[in-house]
Design a protein around this motif. Structure first.
Motif, PDB file in Angstrom:
ATOM      1  N   GLU A  44      -4.997   8.921  -7.906  1.00  0.00           N
ATOM      2  CA  GLU A  44      -3.556   8.847  -8.171  1.00  0.00           C
ATOM      3  C   GLU A  44      -2.804   8.422  -6.915  1.00  0.00           C
ATOM      4  OE1 GLU A  44       0.216   9.271 -10.119  1.00  0.00           O
ATOM      5  OE2 GLU A  44      -1.829   8.862 -10.804  1.00  0.00           O
ATOM      6  N   ILE A  45      -3.200   8.951  -5.769  1.00  0.00           N
ATOM      7  CA  ILE A  45      -2.562   8.577  -4.500  1.00  0.00           C
ATOM      8  C   ILE A  45      -2.782   7.092  -4.228  1.00  0.00           C
ATOM      9  CG2 ILE A  45      -2.689   8.858  -1.984  1.00  0.00           C
ATOM     10  CD1 ILE A  45      -3.207  11.871  -2.502  1.00  0.00           C
ATOM     11  N   THR A  46      -4.002   6.639  -4.414  1.00  0.00           N
ATOM     12  CA  THR A  46      -4.320   5.231  -4.190  1.00  0.00           C
ATOM     13  C   THR A  46      -3.514   4.338  -5.136  1.00  0.00           C
ATOM     14  OG1 THR A  46      -6.551   5.820  -3.475  1.00  0.00           O
ATOM     15  CG2 THR A  46      -6.199   3.533  -4.134  1.00  0.00           C
ATOM     16  N   ARG A  47      -3.449   4.738  -6.384  1.00  0.00           N
ATOM     17  CA  ARG A  47      -2.721   3.953  -7.386  1.00  0.00           C
ATOM     18  C   ARG A  47      -1.231   3.906  -7.062  1.00  0.00           C
ATOM     19  NH1 ARG A  47      -0.512   5.148 -12.156  1.00  0.00           N
ATOM     20  NH2 ARG A  47      -1.323   7.258 -12.281  1.00  0.00           N
ATOM     21  N   GLN A  48      -0.644   5.069  -6.761  1.00  0.00           N
ATOM     22  CA  GLN A  48       0.786   5.118  -6.448  1.00  0.00           C
ATOM     23  C   GLN A  48       1.103   4.368  -5.153  1.00  0.00           C
ATOM     24  OE1 GLN A  48       3.277   6.065  -8.346  1.00  0.00           O
ATOM     25  NE2 GLN A  48       1.846   6.698  -9.946  1.00  0.00           N
ATOM     26  N   ASP A  49       0.193   4.449  -4.181  1.00  0.00           N
ATOM     27  CA  ASP A  49       0.393   3.719  -2.925  1.00  0.00           C
ATOM     28  C   ASP A  49       0.376   2.212  -3.187  1.00  0.00           C
ATOM     29  OD1 ASP A  49       0.707   3.712  -0.022  1.00  0.00           O
ATOM     30  OD2 ASP A  49      -1.343   2.893   0.020  1.00  0.00           O
ATOM     31  N   GLN A  50      -0.532   1.772  -4.041  1.00  0.00           N
ATOM     32  CA  GLN A  50      -0.618   0.353  -4.388  1.00  0.00           C
ATOM     33  C   GLN A  50       0.663  -0.114  -5.091  1.00  0.00           C
ATOM     34  OE1 GLN A  50      -2.957  -1.789  -3.476  1.00  0.00           O
ATOM     35  NE2 GLN A  50      -1.914  -3.474  -4.516  1.00  0.00           N
ATOM     36  N   ILE A  51       1.150   0.709  -6.035  1.00  0.00           N
ATOM     37  CA  ILE A  51       2.391   0.379  -6.737  1.00  0.00           C
ATOM     38  C   ILE A  51       3.544   0.285  -5.745  1.00  0.00           C
ATOM     39  CG2 ILE A  51       4.110   1.251  -8.379  1.00  0.00           C
ATOM     40  CD1 ILE A  51       1.734   2.442  -9.984  1.00  0.00           C
ATOM     41  N   TRP A  52       3.607   1.237  -4.833  1.00  0.00           N
ATOM     42  CA  TRP A  52       4.676   1.256  -3.819  1.00  0.00           C
ATOM     43  C   TRP A  52       4.629  -0.010  -2.956  1.00  0.00           C
ATOM     44  CZ3 TRP A  52       4.719   4.510   1.213  1.00  0.00           C
ATOM     45  CH2 TRP A  52       6.002   4.493   1.795  1.00  0.00           C
ATOM     46  N   ARG A  53       3.438  -0.395  -2.523  1.00  0.00           N
ATOM     47  CA  ARG A  53       3.284  -1.600  -1.679  1.00  0.00           C
ATOM     48  C   ARG A  53       3.709  -2.859  -2.443  1.00  0.00           C
ATOM     49  NH1 ARG A  53       0.444  -0.403   2.983  1.00  0.00           N
ATOM     50  NH2 ARG A  53      -0.729   1.535   2.897  1.00  0.00           N
TER      51      ARG A  53
END
Length: 148
Positions: A44-53
């Motif tokens: 979830e952290i990886t996914r949300q970080d990717q969305i944020w970027r």
């Protein structure tokens, strides 16, 4: 008839061993659940970080930027909390494993004592039977010679 004088203690130790097995299974399941939860949180952290970027690359407002930053920080704090829980759960698994091994040793010692006592009993019984057979044979032989 053979009767082990420590049978009640053996039964109790066997009960403790089974209880220790169950306890180990429970804490192992807890540990595995926490591990799975941790992996899902990392994803979830990886996914949300990717969305944020991706949103940053396209341009985003300051409020949305703060939302993603705060959200990711809260996920990271949850991850740190899960890591602490995992360490505790792993310690519980190790303690339960040690307890299981101790209970197993105690049970095996009593099992061994029971087997030894059983063997001693059977040896005694065989000697007794052989002694009775010898006495019968001597008595029969005595009567055979006495009647002649």
């Amino acid at each position: 008839m053979f009767e082990f004088r420590l049978k009640s203690i053996l039964n109790y130790r066997q009960h403790l061993y089974k209880t220790a097995q169950i306890s180990l299974t429970i804490v192992q399941q807890k540990y595995q659940t926490l591990q799975k939860e941790r992996e899902e949180l990392k994803e979830e952290i990886t996914r949300q970080d990717q969305i944020w970027r991706e949103k940053q690359a396209c341009g985003m407002e300051a409020a949305e930027h703060c939302f993603y930053r705060d959200y990711l920080q809260s996920l990271e704090r949850r991850l740190a909390g899960l890591d602490e829980e995992l360490v505790k759960a792993l310690d519980e698994v190790e303690q339960a494993r040690k307890a299981l091994l101790e209970r197993k040793k105690e049970t095996q010692i009593l099992d061994s004592l029971e087997q030894d006592a059983k063997q001693d009993y059977h040896n005694f019984q065989q000697k007794k039977e052989q002694q009775q057979l010898d006495e019968i044979s001597i008595f029969a032989d005595y009567h055979k010679h006495a009647s002649n």
